[in-house]
Every structure is written in C-alpha cells, then in structure tokens.
Design an enzyme around this catalytic site. Structure first.
Site, PDB file in Angstrom:
ATOM      1  N   ASP A 114      -1.605 -23.401   9.039  1.00  0.00           N
ATOM      2  CA  ASP A 114      -0.159 -23.393   8.914  1.00  0.00           C
ATOM      3  C   ASP A 114       0.140 -23.363   7.418  1.00  0.00           C
ATOM      4  OD1 ASP A 114       2.542 -23.855   8.734  1.00  0.00           O
ATOM      5  OD2 ASP A 114       2.587 -25.479  10.194  1.00  0.00           O
ATOM      6  N   LYS A 149      -4.157   6.478  -4.215  1.00  0.00           N
ATOM      7  CA  LYS A 149      -4.437   7.802  -3.660  1.00  0.00           C
ATOM      8  C   LYS A 149      -5.193   8.662  -4.676  1.00  0.00           C
ATOM      9  CE  LYS A 149      -0.572   7.963  -0.414  1.00  0.00           C
ATOM     10  NZ  LYS A 149      -1.393   8.205   0.787  1.00  0.00           N
ATOM     11  N   ASP A 186      12.390   0.097  -0.001  1.00  0.00           N
ATOM     12  CA  ASP A 186      11.086   0.274   0.624  1.00  0.00           C
ATOM     13  C   ASP A 186      10.234   1.324  -0.072  1.00  0.00           C
ATOM     14  OD1 ASP A 186       9.189  -0.318   2.683  1.00  0.00           O
ATOM     15  OD2 ASP A 186       9.760   1.530   3.711  1.00  0.00           O
ATOM     16  N   HIS A 216       7.135   2.928  -4.861  1.00  0.00           N
ATOM     17  CA  HIS A 216       6.269   4.104  -4.803  1.00  0.00           C
ATOM     18  C   HIS A 216       6.781   5.258  -5.663  1.00  0.00           C
ATOM     19  CE1 HIS A 216       4.304   1.925  -1.745  1.00  0.00           C
ATOM     20  NE2 HIS A 216       4.999   2.338  -0.715  1.00  0.00           N
TER      21      HIS A 216
END
Length: 495
Positions: free
Chosen positions: A89, A187, A240, A245
């Site tokens: 926890d 990448k 997001d 990115h």
C-alpha cells in the site's frame, strides 16, 4: 557508468503500462542479451499475490501481445526467473521498510550472494502520487547515489503542479537521479535525428531558414480513447501529446549543435529552443491553434463512436482530442520558418513523422511546376528516412522532371540491432545514461509555453466555444488545413 548488477522496481507493477509496455520491453532486452547478467526485476502492486502468482498473472497477459513480441513458454520461464513481486500500500509507511529489506538483503530463492548494484525505481503510477512515494523512499534511505527514479508522464497538469512535483522529487533525489521519461525519445528515428544532423556533413549546412521553408510534426492515432475516457477527460491532446512528445521532437529538430554528446550539453541546447519559441497571446492562441473533438465515423473500415459516446466521457465534454498549431523559433537560424505541430485521435491513419520542406530552387530552368525537395523522418509504424528529389524523366531531351525518393528503412538496415523505445530507455536508465531523459527545466519551460493556450481555451469554454468537430477517420477539422494554407503550405497527406 555501466551496471553489472541491478534491481529494477516497477512501482505500479500490475498496471497497464507495466504489462503492456515495460515488461515486454524488459523481456526483449533479456532476449537480446542486453540486460546486465546479475539483475532482478521486482513488481510492486496492491494485489495480494506472491512471486509465483505474479509470474502466472503476467504470462496470461503476455498472451495478448502481438506475435513477434509474445514469448514462448520456455523463454518466458527463463525470463520469469528474474521476476519477483511484493504487495504494498503506497500510502502506508511500513511497506517501504519491507521494500528496503528486499533490496538490501539476498533473497532465499537466489541461492548466492549478489554484489551491490544499481537500483532503478520506475514510478508507473499516477503522478499525483510521486511526492508521497518519493518522501517515503527517502524516509527508508532508498535515495542513495546508487538509486535512480524514473518518472512517467504526464508530470502535472500545468506549470504550477509540475513545479510542485519537481520540488518534491528534487528534495529527495538529485537532478542526475531523476529520469523524466518520454518514450518518443527512445525511438530509433528520433535517435537518428542527432546522427543525421551532427554526424553527417550533408544536411547541417542546409538546416536553416535560408534552405528550409517549413517543418511539420504529425503524431496521429487511429485509435479512440477506448476505456481511458476518465483519464483523457482530465488530460486532453495538448497535455497528453503536445507539451511533451511533440515539443521534444521540435527541440531535437531545431536545436543548435551541442559542443559534445554529453547529456547536459544536449539538454542545454534543447532548453534554448523551448525558450526561443514564440509565446502565445490570447489572440494568437485563437488564431494559430486549432482544437477538435472526434465525432462518430468510419475508421479503418469500421463504424466507431464519437468521443462523447466513449466510456466515462460526459455527453457535453469540451475535451480536445485533436490539436494543430503554428509556431516559430525566434532565433537567427529559424526566424520566419513556420513549425506546424499536429496530433489527434481517430485520425485517418496511425502514423508519426516529421516533414522538412525545403525551399524551391531560386531560378527554375525545367518545365514545371514541381514539388520542392523534402525530407520525411518516419517515426511509426516504421522507422526510417525518405528524401524526396526530382530526376530527369525518360530520354526525350525535353528536360521533364519527375519525383523520385531515396528510402532508408531502419528496420531493414539495422535488422540485428533493432531496439524498441521502452527497451532502449530502460537500458539507459539501468546504465545511468541521461541523454534520452528530460531535465526539469525543459519540462517546466514546455508547460510555460502551453499555458496561454490552456487559458484561452478556458475562456472560450466559458463563452460556449468548444472544440471543432471532425469525423472519425478524417485528418481532423478543416480549420487545420486552413491553418497551414495561410502560409501557402499543406499537410503531407494533402501535398
């Protein structure tokens, strides 16, 4: 520094990120012989189970992985020998003492002594838990020089919350110990951006306003939000995808040559690009940024619902699932060159690429018109480079030109050395190489730049002006095409 012994702790080890991305990446690293030989992987979660139960649980989920990534029974059994599990926890203090004992003491099932080594704590949890977790790790002494903490995005939802997280983490871990991950930086094609520019004499002399007309960065998804509606409703496409990115890709495209390949030399140059981005005003945020939200449509040959019909999405949501924007880097290299960033869900294709559009020849001598040269840096679904040129067509002597392209497929060129993004980043974390991780000042500068857009959207929402609708399976709102057409350009798929 190269690790020979390591413990990698996945805090949030039963979450989607762990079993969909992190553990498959670790399996590939193990399969490729890249993991240091003397290592252990510990998953931490709330579910009550032992290590054997966790291995069985994970094997069931690995069956859902695509074919090439799915391990056979024997391979999984050998990899699973590295896997351990403890239930914790995260809000309680006592379990952290148990975690410390596990890391400091040899395990009975190992049957041998292990040298002390690197400890990588990967926080695959909601970022609002980071301060609490880091404080508890410090309280039990798990913040020594051998420890690194990996922080998964999104770090905060605005500049203030990002600073609060960075302060809490910085009170416990040094900047060199805190690894803010952005999987796009792992990448292969992104890695080759620096090699393309700074390892070759061909492109760098042309990499400036005199030769380049515009640059486009597209991060497109054909998928919808699926069951992540509750998360996405709090986040949206700007937070997001753009704040992290897309801006990281922009910095790597636009940065000045660093003096060395050292992490801080590279990150210093990336920070300068973020600081040079043209700031948004309320007027320019409305003029140069398009936000959209997908409606029902046809995507990849099947009917799909609109965003407002997705699970746990309010019927009258104003959350954006698409963003296109125009910006400039205000320095001598790039003055006047527009940078177009675009991202969205339920678009016509799941693809990511960067397009560098070169200027037309100053005096055409061949009958035309002809498209200008362009360089396409492909990020997904394949990694590679395409250089679009013009060549003489036929032998008629009429001087006609036709488009041709030079195509480099990294998957084929480096078939024996292919490494996935998360695999590369996890190995870099284990070995303590910081080049591919985001520094706190970079992250905060990116938040500072997007905040005026968020404020403008809140004002628009209050005035009843929400995101523009677009059909699933399209390339977004028509206003996104108009955005680039103002400058005489078009998106790559429209060219």
């Amino acid at each position: 520094m190269s690790a020979t012994s390591f413990d990698l702790v996945l805090i949030g080890g039963t979450g989607d990120l762990a079993w969909r991305k992190l553990l498959p990446a670790l399996f590939q690293a193990w399969r490729h012989g890249k993991l240091p030989a003397d290592g252990r992987i510990l998953a931490v979660g709330r579910n009550e189970m032992d290590s054997a139960g966790y291995r069985e649980w994970l094997q069931q989920r690995f069956r859902d992985l695509p074919g090439p990534a799915r391990p056979g029974a024997e391979a999984f059994k050998r990899f699973a020998a590295l896997l351990h599990y403890i239930s914790m926890d995260l809000m309680q203090a006592e379990p952290y003492q148990r975690l410390r004992r596990w890391l400091k003491e040899p395990q009975a099932d190992e049957g041998r002594e292990r040298a002390a080594g690197t400890v990588v704590l990967y926080l695959a949890t909601s970022p609002h838990l980071f301060p609490q977790i880091c404080g508890q790790l410090c309280a039990v002494g798990l913040n020594g020089p051998e420890v690194r903490v990996v922080l998964e995005k999104p770090l905060g939802h605005d500049l203030e919350s990002a600073r609060a997280i960075n302060r809490a983490v910085g009170a416990v871990f040094s900047e060199s110990q805190a690894l803010r991950i952005d999987h796009y930086l792992g990448k292969s094609a992104v890695q080759n951006l620096t090699a393309l520019r700074f390892g070759n004499a061909l492109f760098e002399p042309l990499w400036r306003r005199e030769s380049i007309a515009s640059i486009e960065i597209t991060l497109a998804e054909s998928l919808g939000v699926g069951t992540r509606g509750e998360f996405y409703e709090r986040t949206g496409a700007l937070r997001d995808m753009v704040q992290n990115h897309a801006l990281q890709l922009l910095t790597m495209i636009a940065m000045e040559p660093p003096s060395t390949a050292d992490a801080d030399a590279i990150r210093n140059e990336k920070l300068k690009v973020l600081q040079a981005l043209k700031p948004f005003t309320p007027e320019s945020a409305r003029r140069d940024v398009v936000r959209g939200q997908y409606r029902a449509g046809v995507c990849e040959g099947r009917a799909v619902p609109g965003y407002a019909e997705e699970v746990k999405v309010p019927a009258h949501s104003r959350c954006e699932t698409f963003v296109a924007l125009r910006t400039e880097v205000c320095n001598w290299r790039w003055a006047g060159v527009p940078f177009y960033l675009r991202t969205g869900k339920r678009l016509a294709a799941g693809t990511a690429y960067i397009v560098v559009n070169f200027r037309a020849v100053p005096h055409p001598i061949f009958p035309g018109p002809h498209p200008a040269n362009r360089l396409v840096i492909k990020l997904q679904p394949e990694d590679g480079l395409e250089l679009h040129l013009l060549a003489a067509k036929g032998h008629s002597g009429a001087g006609a030109l036709a488009p041709v392209s030079l195509d480099l497929d990294f998957d084929k060129a480096f078939v024996e050395d292919r490494v996935g993004a998360y695999e590369r980043l996890l190995l870099e974390a284990i070995h303590g190489r910081l080049n591919l991780f985001v520094r706190s000042d970079e992250q905060e500068e990116a938040w500072r730049w997007v905040e005026p857009v968020l404020r403008a959207w809140r004002e628009d929402d209050a005035a009843g002006l929400g995101p523009r609708p677009y059909a699933a399976g399209s390339w977004g709102p028509a206003a996104a095409s108009a955005l680039v057409a103002r400058d005489g350009f078009s998106w790559a798929e429209e060219s």
